[in-house]
Design a protein around this motif. Structure first.
Motif, PDB file in Angstrom:
ATOM      1  N   LYS A   1     135.156 228.107  34.592  1.00 58.40           N
ATOM      2  CA  LYS A   1     136.180 227.103  34.290  1.00 58.40           C
ATOM      3  C   LYS A   1     135.630 225.696  34.512  1.00 58.40           C
ATOM      4  O   LYS A   1     135.884 224.782  33.732  1.00 58.40           O
ATOM      5  CB  LYS A   1     137.404 227.345  35.164  1.00 58.40           C
ATOM      6  CG  LYS A   1     138.538 226.380  34.935  1.00 58.40           C
ATOM      7  CD  LYS A   1     139.730 226.705  35.810  1.00 58.40           C
ATOM      8  CE  LYS A   1     140.837 225.691  35.598  1.00 58.40           C
ATOM      9  NZ  LYS A   1     142.008 225.957  36.448  1.00 58.40           N
ATOM     10  N   ALA A   2     134.864 225.525  35.590  1.00 58.48           N
ATOM     11  CA  ALA A   2     134.272 224.224  35.916  1.00 58.48           C
ATOM     12  C   ALA A   2     132.817 224.208  35.483  1.00 58.48           C
ATOM     13  O   ALA A   2     132.038 225.083  35.851  1.00 58.48           O
ATOM     14  CB  ALA A   2     134.369 223.958  37.410  1.00 58.48           C
ATOM     15  N   ALA A   3     132.438 223.187  34.730  1.00 57.59           N
ATOM     16  CA  ALA A   3     131.033 223.010  34.353  1.00 57.59           C
ATOM     17  C   ALA A   3     130.226 222.543  35.555  1.00 57.59           C
ATOM     18  O   ALA A   3     129.082 222.961  35.755  1.00 57.59           O
ATOM     19  CB  ALA A   3     130.911 222.012  33.210  1.00 57.59           C
ATOM     20  N   THR A   4     130.834 221.676  36.371  1.00 57.73           N
ATOM     21  CA  THR A   4     130.196 221.142  37.572  1.00 57.73           C
ATOM     22  C   THR A   4     131.198 221.220  38.705  1.00 57.73           C
ATOM     23  O   THR A   4     132.363 220.867  38.536  1.00 57.73           O
ATOM     24  CB  THR A   4     129.776 219.678  37.365  1.00 57.73           C
ATOM     25  OG1 THR A   4     128.941 219.588  36.210  1.00 57.73           O
ATOM     26  CG2 THR A   4     129.035 219.133  38.577  1.00 57.73           C
ATOM     27  N   TYR A   5     130.718 221.684  39.852  1.00 66.67           N
ATOM     28  CA  TYR A   5     131.579 221.789  41.034  1.00 66.67           C
ATOM     29  C   TYR A   5     130.753 221.331  42.226  1.00 66.67           C
ATOM     30  O   TYR A   5     129.770 221.969  42.580  1.00 66.67           O
ATOM     31  CB  TYR A   5     132.041 223.235  41.227  1.00 66.67           C
ATOM     32  CG  TYR A   5     133.202 223.376  42.177  1.00 66.67           C
ATOM     33  CD1 TYR A   5     134.496 223.471  41.686  1.00 66.67           C
ATOM     34  CD2 TYR A   5     133.007 223.408  43.543  1.00 66.67           C
ATOM     35  CE1 TYR A   5     135.575 223.606  42.542  1.00 66.67           C
ATOM     36  CE2 TYR A   5     134.074 223.530  44.415  1.00 66.67           C
ATOM     37  CZ  TYR A   5     135.352 223.636  43.903  1.00 66.67           C
ATOM     38  OH  TYR A   5     136.423 223.755  44.751  1.00 66.67           O
ATOM     39  N   VAL A   6     131.139 220.211  42.818  1.00 62.58           N
ATOM     40  CA  VAL A   6     130.364 219.620  43.905  1.00 62.58           C
ATOM     41  C   VAL A   6     131.192 219.659  45.184  1.00 62.58           C
ATOM     42  O   VAL A   6     132.236 219.013  45.280  1.00 62.58           O
ATOM     43  CB  VAL A   6     129.943 218.164  43.587  1.00 62.58           C
ATOM     44  CG1 VAL A   6     129.006 217.645  44.670  1.00 62.58           C
ATOM     45  CG2 VAL A   6     129.304 218.068  42.208  1.00 62.58           C
TER      46      VAL A   6
END
Length: 171
Positions: free
Chosen positions: A79-84
């Motif tokens: 769902k998230a391309a980037t998760y920081v």
């Protein structure tokens, strides 16, 4: 210190040593942005009260210079391309990477939407876990810097991860 191809374990805790997410990864290598870990589809993630098997692959960046976050760059199945995750600076202990998750997350969805998540959890844990003032300030500063970088598409949020994700997917 791990070398490319070595298995590693990622152990995230919450403040005070409370258990949080744990998972296995592969050390992919390092570049100017930091050290890169590969987490293939089918990886088992577990924390108290929750677990799942990933239907997506990730290249995880442990940033250079002791930055207070760990960034996950996911393939198109997430769902998230980037998760920081905002964290304490990550530390290696042999082949195990340790960091304390400090609640705030910067997320870029697959459609490009970017937002700061879990502000309510961060506020609650400042009180219930007793975060010191310097930890609160570090976390807020890190979250603001990462949010701005993700919104601008600044390195390493400019596609720099793709070589590492490709390396993982070709294994």
């Amino acid at each position: 210190m791990p070398t490319p191809g070595d298995p590693v374990r990622v152990v995230m805790t919450k403040w005070g040593g409370r258990p949080h997410w744990e998972y296995d990864a592969t050390y992919l290598g390092a570049d100017v942005h930091g050290e890169w870990l590969g987490v293939p589809r089918g990886t088992h993630y577990a924390r108290p009260g929750m677990e799942f098997v990933a239907t997506f692959a990730s290249a995880v960046l442990v940033p250079a210079g002791g930055a207070a976050h760990v960034a996950g760059f996911n393939d198109e199945h997430a769902k998230a391309a980037t998760y920081v995750d905002m964290t304490t600076p990550a530390q290696w202990e042999g082949a195990t990477l340790h960091a304390v998750d400090l609640d705030l997350d910067v997320v870029r969805l697959q459609d490009g939407t970017v937002f700061l998540d879990d502000e309510d959890e961060f506020a609650e844990h400042q009180v219930s876990y007793g975060y010191p003032a310097d930890v609160v300030a570090m976390t807020e500063r890190s979250a603001a810097d990462v949010l701005a970088a993700v919104q601008r598409g600044a390195a390493p949020y400019d596609g720099s991860h793709q070589v590492w994700l490709d390396r993982l997917l070709s294994r």
